[in-house]
Design a protein around this motif. Sequence first.
Motif, PDB file in Angstrom:
ATOM      1  N   GLY A  29      52.011  77.247  64.013  1.00 59.06           N
ATOM      2  CA  GLY A  29      50.784  76.488  64.589  1.00 59.06           C
ATOM      3  C   GLY A  29      49.993  76.889  65.636  1.00 59.06           C
ATOM      4  N   SER A  30      49.705  77.059  66.377  1.00 59.62           N
ATOM      5  CA  SER A  30      48.773  77.187  67.260  1.00 59.62           C
ATOM      6  C   SER A  30      49.874  77.568  68.816  1.00 59.62           C
ATOM      7  CB  SER A  30      47.877  76.478  68.031  1.00 59.62           C
ATOM      8  OG  SER A  30      48.173  74.905  68.425  1.00 59.62           O
ATOM      9  N   THR A  31      49.064  78.282  69.041  1.00 56.20           N
ATOM     10  CA  THR A  31      50.107  78.583  70.513  1.00 56.20           C
ATOM     11  C   THR A  31      50.054  77.299  71.312  1.00 56.20           C
ATOM     12  OG1 THR A  31      49.757  80.540  70.555  1.00 56.20           O
ATOM     13  CG2 THR A  31      50.389  80.285  72.508  1.00 56.20           C
TER      14      THR A  31
ATOM     15  N   VAL B  75      57.925  71.509  62.094  1.00 52.24           N
ATOM     16  CA  VAL B  75      56.863  71.198  62.087  1.00 52.24           C
ATOM     17  C   VAL B  75      55.464  72.117  61.411  1.00 52.24           C
ATOM     18  CG1 VAL B  75      54.192  69.978  63.962  1.00 52.24           C
ATOM     19  CG2 VAL B  75      57.406  69.420  63.986  1.00 52.24           C
ATOM     20  N   LEU B  76      54.755  71.566  60.752  1.00 55.61           N
ATOM     21  CA  LEU B  76      54.252  72.975  59.772  1.00 55.61           C
ATOM     22  C   LEU B  76      52.294  72.641  60.231  1.00 55.61           C
ATOM     23  CD1 LEU B  76      56.540  71.995  56.625  1.00 55.61           C
ATOM     24  CD2 LEU B  76      56.860  73.177  58.002  1.00 55.61           C
ATOM     25  N   PRO B  77      52.289  73.802  59.547  1.00 57.88           N
ATOM     26  CA  PRO B  77      50.251  73.694  59.620  1.00 57.88           C
ATOM     27  C   PRO B  77      50.136  73.057  58.047  1.00 57.88           C
ATOM     28  CG  PRO B  77      51.515  76.159  59.697  1.00 57.88           C
ATOM     29  CD  PRO B  77      52.476  75.095  59.524  1.00 57.88           C
ATOM     30  N   TRP B  78      48.565  73.729  58.183  1.00 59.43           N
ATOM     31  CA  TRP B  78      47.750  73.537  57.204  1.00 59.43           C
ATOM     32  C   TRP B  78      47.611  74.001  56.620  1.00 59.43           C
ATOM     33  CZ3 TRP B  78      43.437  75.926  58.241  1.00 59.43           C
ATOM     34  CH2 TRP B  78      42.729  75.979  59.860  1.00 59.43           C
ATOM     35  N   ASN B  79      47.311  75.611  57.175  1.00 64.50           N
ATOM     36  CA  ASN B  79      46.783  76.834  55.933  1.00 64.50           C
ATOM     37  C   ASN B  79      47.912  77.495  55.073  1.00 64.50           C
ATOM     38  OD1 ASN B  79      49.077  77.719  58.140  1.00 64.50           O
ATOM     39  ND2 ASN B  79      47.524  79.395  58.302  1.00 64.50           N
TER      40      ASN B  79
ATOM     41  N   GLU C 207      39.949  85.337  71.077  1.00 70.36           N
ATOM     42  CA  GLU C 207      40.123  84.879  70.888  1.00 70.36           C
ATOM     43  C   GLU C 207      40.272  84.560  69.242  1.00 70.36           C
ATOM     44  OE1 GLU C 207      36.797  81.640  72.263  1.00 70.36           O
ATOM     45  OE2 GLU C 207      37.611  82.691  74.059  1.00 70.36           O
ATOM     46  N   GLU C 208      42.043  83.437  68.739  1.00 71.63           N
ATOM     47  CA  GLU C 208      41.961  83.549  66.708  1.00 71.63           C
ATOM     48  C   GLU C 208      40.750  82.834  66.652  1.00 71.63           C
ATOM     49  OE1 GLU C 208      45.323  81.004  65.981  1.00 71.63           O
ATOM     50  OE2 GLU C 208      45.822  82.627  64.895  1.00 71.63           O
ATOM     51  N   ILE C 209      39.642  83.108  65.559  1.00 78.11           N
ATOM     52  CA  ILE C 209      38.932  81.660  65.325  1.00 78.11           C
ATOM     53  C   ILE C 209      39.168  81.067  64.405  1.00 78.11           C
ATOM     54  CG2 ILE C 209      36.816  82.629  64.009  1.00 78.11           C
ATOM     55  CD1 ILE C 209      35.721  85.310  65.488  1.00 78.11           C
TER      56      ILE C 209
ATOM     57  N   ALA D 215      33.477  72.913  61.753  1.00 75.98           N
ATOM     58  CA  ALA D 215      32.020  72.998  63.219  1.00 75.98           C
ATOM     59  C   ALA D 215      32.796  74.427  64.405  1.00 75.98           C
ATOM     60  CB  ALA D 215      32.502  71.826  64.400  1.00 75.98           C
ATOM     61  N   LYS D 216      34.099  74.383  64.709  1.00 73.75           N
ATOM     62  CA  LYS D 216      35.047  74.669  65.170  1.00 73.75           C
ATOM     63  C   LYS D 216      34.408  76.595  64.881  1.00 73.75           C
ATOM     64  CE  LYS D 216      38.638  77.205  66.752  1.00 73.75           C
ATOM     65  NZ  LYS D 216      40.206  77.631  67.032  1.00 73.75           N
ATOM     66  N   VAL D 217      34.726  76.834  63.862  1.00 69.51           N
ATOM     67  CA  VAL D 217      34.212  78.310  63.315  1.00 69.51           C
ATOM     68  C   VAL D 217      32.722  78.557  63.084  1.00 69.51           C
ATOM     69  CG1 VAL D 217      34.586  79.819  61.230  1.00 69.51           C
ATOM     70  CG2 VAL D 217      36.389  78.433  61.803  1.00 69.51           C
TER      71      VAL D 217
ATOM     72  N   ARG E 166      58.278  72.408  75.875  1.00 73.60           N
ATOM     73  CA  ARG E 166      58.323  71.688  76.809  1.00 73.60           C
ATOM     74  C   ARG E 166      59.120  70.337  76.900  1.00 73.60           C
ATOM     75  NH1 ARG E 166      52.596  71.640  78.370  1.00 73.60           N
ATOM     76  NH2 ARG E 166      52.134  73.498  79.357  1.00 73.60           N
ATOM     77  N   TYR E 167      58.869  69.396  75.384  1.00 71.33           N
ATOM     78  CA  TYR E 167      59.556  69.290  74.713  1.00 71.33           C
ATOM     79  C   TYR E 167      61.054  69.411  75.058  1.00 71.33           C
ATOM     80  CZ  TYR E 167      55.194  67.943  72.411  1.00 71.33           C
ATOM     81  OH  TYR E 167      53.815  67.103  72.562  1.00 71.33           O
ATOM     82  N   ALA E 168      60.909  70.540  74.397  1.00 68.38           N
ATOM     83  CA  ALA E 168      62.518  70.927  74.477  1.00 68.38           C
ATOM     84  C   ALA E 168      63.154  70.780  76.525  1.00 68.38           C
ATOM     85  CB  ALA E 168      63.067  71.731  73.985  1.00 68.38           C
TER      86      ALA E 168
HETATM   87  N1  LIG Z   1      49.554  80.202  63.508  1.00 72.03           N
HETATM   88  C1  LIG Z   1      49.041  79.716  62.475  1.00 72.03           C
HETATM   89  O1  LIG Z   1      49.486  80.207  61.184  1.00 72.03           O
HETATM   90  C2  LIG Z   1      48.536  78.124  62.883  1.00 72.03           C
HETATM   91  C3  LIG Z   1      47.237  78.613  63.876  1.00 72.03           C
HETATM   92  N2  LIG Z   1      46.235  77.641  63.968  1.00 72.03           N
HETATM   93  C4  LIG Z   1      45.442  77.695  65.237  1.00 72.03           C
HETATM   94  O2  LIG Z   1      45.140  76.225  65.788  1.00 72.03           O
HETATM   95  C5  LIG Z   1      44.332  75.685  65.871  1.00 72.03           C
HETATM   96  C6  LIG Z   1      44.591  73.994  66.344  1.00 72.03           C
HETATM   97  O3  LIG Z   1      45.026  73.680  64.278  1.00 72.03           O
HETATM   98  P1  LIG Z   1      45.341  72.737  64.876  1.00 72.03           P
HETATM   99  O4  LIG Z   1      45.837  72.320  63.101  1.00 72.03           O
HETATM  100  O5  LIG Z   1      45.389  71.905  66.163  1.00 72.03           O
HETATM  101  O6  LIG Z   1      47.036  73.198  65.204  1.00 72.03           O
HETATM  102  P2  LIG Z   1      48.842  72.727  65.772  1.00 72.03           P
HETATM  103  O7  LIG Z   1      49.412  74.191  66.074  1.00 72.03           O
HETATM  104  O8  LIG Z   1      47.697  71.631  66.539  1.00 72.03           O
HETATM  105  O9  LIG Z   1      48.829  71.864  64.463  1.00 72.03           O
HETATM  106  C7  LIG Z   1      50.384  72.129  63.943  1.00 72.03           C
HETATM  107  C8  LIG Z   1      51.426  71.143  63.832  1.00 72.03           C
HETATM  108  O10 LIG Z   1      51.330  70.460  65.024  1.00 72.03           O
HETATM  109  C9  LIG Z   1      51.298  69.244  64.747  1.00 72.03           C
HETATM  110  N3  LIG Z   1      51.033  69.186  66.519  1.00 72.03           N
HETATM  111  C10 LIG Z   1      50.290  68.439  66.992  1.00 72.03           C
HETATM  112  N4  LIG Z   1      49.511  68.733  68.360  1.00 72.03           N
HETATM  113  C11 LIG Z   1      51.203  68.367  68.242  1.00 72.03           C
HETATM  114  C12 LIG Z   1      51.745  67.873  69.207  1.00 72.03           C
HETATM  115  N5  LIG Z   1      51.132  67.347  70.721  1.00 72.03           N
HETATM  116  N6  LIG Z   1      52.925  67.667  69.301  1.00 72.03           N
HETATM  117  C13 LIG Z   1      53.669  67.901  68.241  1.00 72.03           C
HETATM  118  N7  LIG Z   1      53.133  68.079  67.492  1.00 72.03           N
HETATM  119  C14 LIG Z   1      51.766  68.787  67.155  1.00 72.03           C
HETATM  120  C15 LIG Z   1      50.054  69.186  63.634  1.00 72.03           C
HETATM  121  O11 LIG Z   1      50.121  67.909  63.304  1.00 72.03           O
HETATM  122  C16 LIG Z   1      50.838  69.859  63.196  1.00 72.03           C
HETATM  123  O12 LIG Z   1      51.968  69.994  62.191  1.00 72.03           O
HETATM  124  C17 LIG Z   1      43.223  76.418  64.894  1.00 72.03           C
HETATM  125  O13 LIG Z   1      42.001  76.575  65.440  1.00 72.03           O
HETATM  126  C18 LIG Z   1      44.434  78.156  65.056  1.00 72.03           C
HETATM  127  O14 LIG Z   1      43.787  79.161  65.570  1.00 72.03           O
HETATM  128  C19 LIG Z   1      46.287  76.264  63.331  1.00 72.03           C
HETATM  129  C20 LIG Z   1      47.412  76.206  62.099  1.00 72.03           C
HETATM  130  C21 LIG Z   1      48.405  77.349  61.935  1.00 72.03           C
END
Ligand SMILES: NC(=O)C1=CN([C@@H]2O[C@H](COP(=O)(O)OP(=O)(O)OC[C@H]3O[C@@H](n4cnc5c(N)ncnc54)[C@H](O)[C@@H]3O)[C@@H](O)[C@H]2O)C=CC1
Length: 504
Positions: A245-247, A165-169, A397-399, A352-354, A255-257
């Motif tokens: 992705g996000s913490t 499961v991948l992020p967008w950055n 906070e992580e901006i 908007a968040k940033v 939890r899912y696991a």
């Molecule tokens: N560590 C990192 O590289 C990243 C950190 N972030 C942080 O997270 C914040 C929010 O960005 P988001 O795009 O919302 O991150 P996110 O962590 O929610 O999204 C990452 C991935 O998880 C999936 N996802 C989202 N909600 C889910 C759920 N309930 N169950 C299973 N999969 C889920 C998303 O579709 C995406 O593929 C950002 O502002 C940033 O602070 C975001 C992206 C990457």
Amino acid sequence: MADLLSLEDYQKIASGLTVPTQSFIDGSFRPALSGKTFTSTNPATGEVLAQIAACNSDDVDFAVAKAREAFEDGRWSKLHPTERKDVLLNFCRLVTEYRHELAVMESLDSGKPIADCETIDVPEFTHTVAWHAEAIDKIYDQTAPVGNDAVSLIVREPIGVVGAVLPWNFPLLMLAWKIGPALAAGCSLVIKPAAQTTLTALRIAELASQAGVPDGVFNIVTGSGRDVGEPLGKHMDVDMVAFTGSTDTGRRFLRYAADSNLKKVVLELGGKNPCIVLDDAENLDYVAEQVCAAAFWNMGENCSAGSRLIVHEGIKDELLARIKALAAEWQIGDPLDPANQLGAMIDSGHFAKVAGYLEQGKAAGHEVVLGGETKDGIYILPTIFDGVSPEDALAREEIFGPVLSVITVSSYDEAIAIANDTEYGLAASVFSANAAKALRAARAIRAGTVTVNCFGEGDITTPFGGYKQSGFGGRDNSIHAHDQYTELKTIWVDLSVHAPDDRG
Ligand SMILES: NC(=O)C1=CN([C@@H]2O[C@H](COP(=O)(O)OP(=O)(O)OC[C@H]3O[C@@H](n4cnc5c(N)ncnc54)[C@H](O)[C@@H]3O)[C@@H](O)[C@H]2O)C=CC1
Ligand code: BAL
């Protein structure tokens, strides 16, 4: 260094692009089983790029079943490692052949500057996959020191079906960090790209298939976190989830696991990373360059961004003047223009968040050394806030935007204490001319990667991941990533049951 084209060339490639719009399962593009779609837009222009398949748990079930079938019949998992290597190297050659198309697709989809896509994201993708492919037929299993009456083999076997499961950055790069070791090890994958950035993952899946990765091994299911990520995380037949992705979302995967099959979970999460500049740091022009890269590269949309500058009062003014001068030169605008170093934020919600943090910083009375403004409703100018205290939201906070918070300290001990005063522990940088002091700091900071006299994330040979709430369960990159996608098996052979005269 990749060959950059002109803005006109990139515009021409963009206007001729055919973008993939459907999931890629069992070697074919497929619409969502429900027939639903969602709209994918270019964050810089708002232009619609595609209507993408909006999959749900039915599509996840189908993809996992195909991945399982492929894994069990051994069409990939039981190939000789050298055969997997050859296919993956062939795949890398194809990706390189289509590098300009992929770079443009990545830039249009994510708002990232094309120069970064060309010089970092695409070449690092192939470098990562090729490195793991090259390694796979050079890794030896072990025997245990069990004495003369037994032989015990310790072998590694591919873990099975992996959900990624991948992020967008970093859409391409995070894909590579997961598929490189997983495919090399022989796993089958079901990949969920972020909904904002699905295009390059789909094109990559097509190229992998063309290069000879068998059907069912490399599947992409597109859609939202709730509709695709959650069913993947809860699936009873997925052996492992690798997540970046996000913490908060990472926590959900644990939890899912716990609520399903106790699948292995590896999490690469957020950060609030310190750049410590001690009073004996040398070459402040270079330090300023590194701090700018740490804070502003990729629009600060980077888990390892150095968003806290912890600087000694003795050199603070001199350093800050240099950082300000350098950052003011970073060009921001059209992501397809190779002259720009900063592109658009990923979407209006994140913008908007940033932007909210910019207002919060100003309202709190922090000095705006640079920026503090937005442009065209989607760009955030590189921003430096001075006078931030370790308790402020800006420092905690992580901006995930181009916002640097400056915290002034008067001693080494204070710098280390503030650096560690965070729930995160992903990365850090230390600048000092005294090698022993810098190394002492590197050991004292609780983070997965500490760079000395530079900003960076190491390279493919070095493990990447976090301490504390920045990570869980393993490391991306290096040979340690291979461990994530394999199970250890002990095979014990008791030799004592056969008397010597039984031989033959
Ligand atoms: N560590 C990192 O590289 C990243 C950190 N972030 C942080 O997270 C914040 C929010 O960005 P988001 O795009 O919302 O991150 P996110 O962590 O929610 O999204 C990452 C991935 O998880 C999936 N996802 C989202 N909600 C889910 C759920 N309930 N169950 C299973 N999969 C889920 C998303 O579709 C995406 O593929 C950002 O502002 C940033 O602070 C975001 C992206 C990457
Ligand atoms: N910087 C690579 C990892 C990430 O930002 O998600």
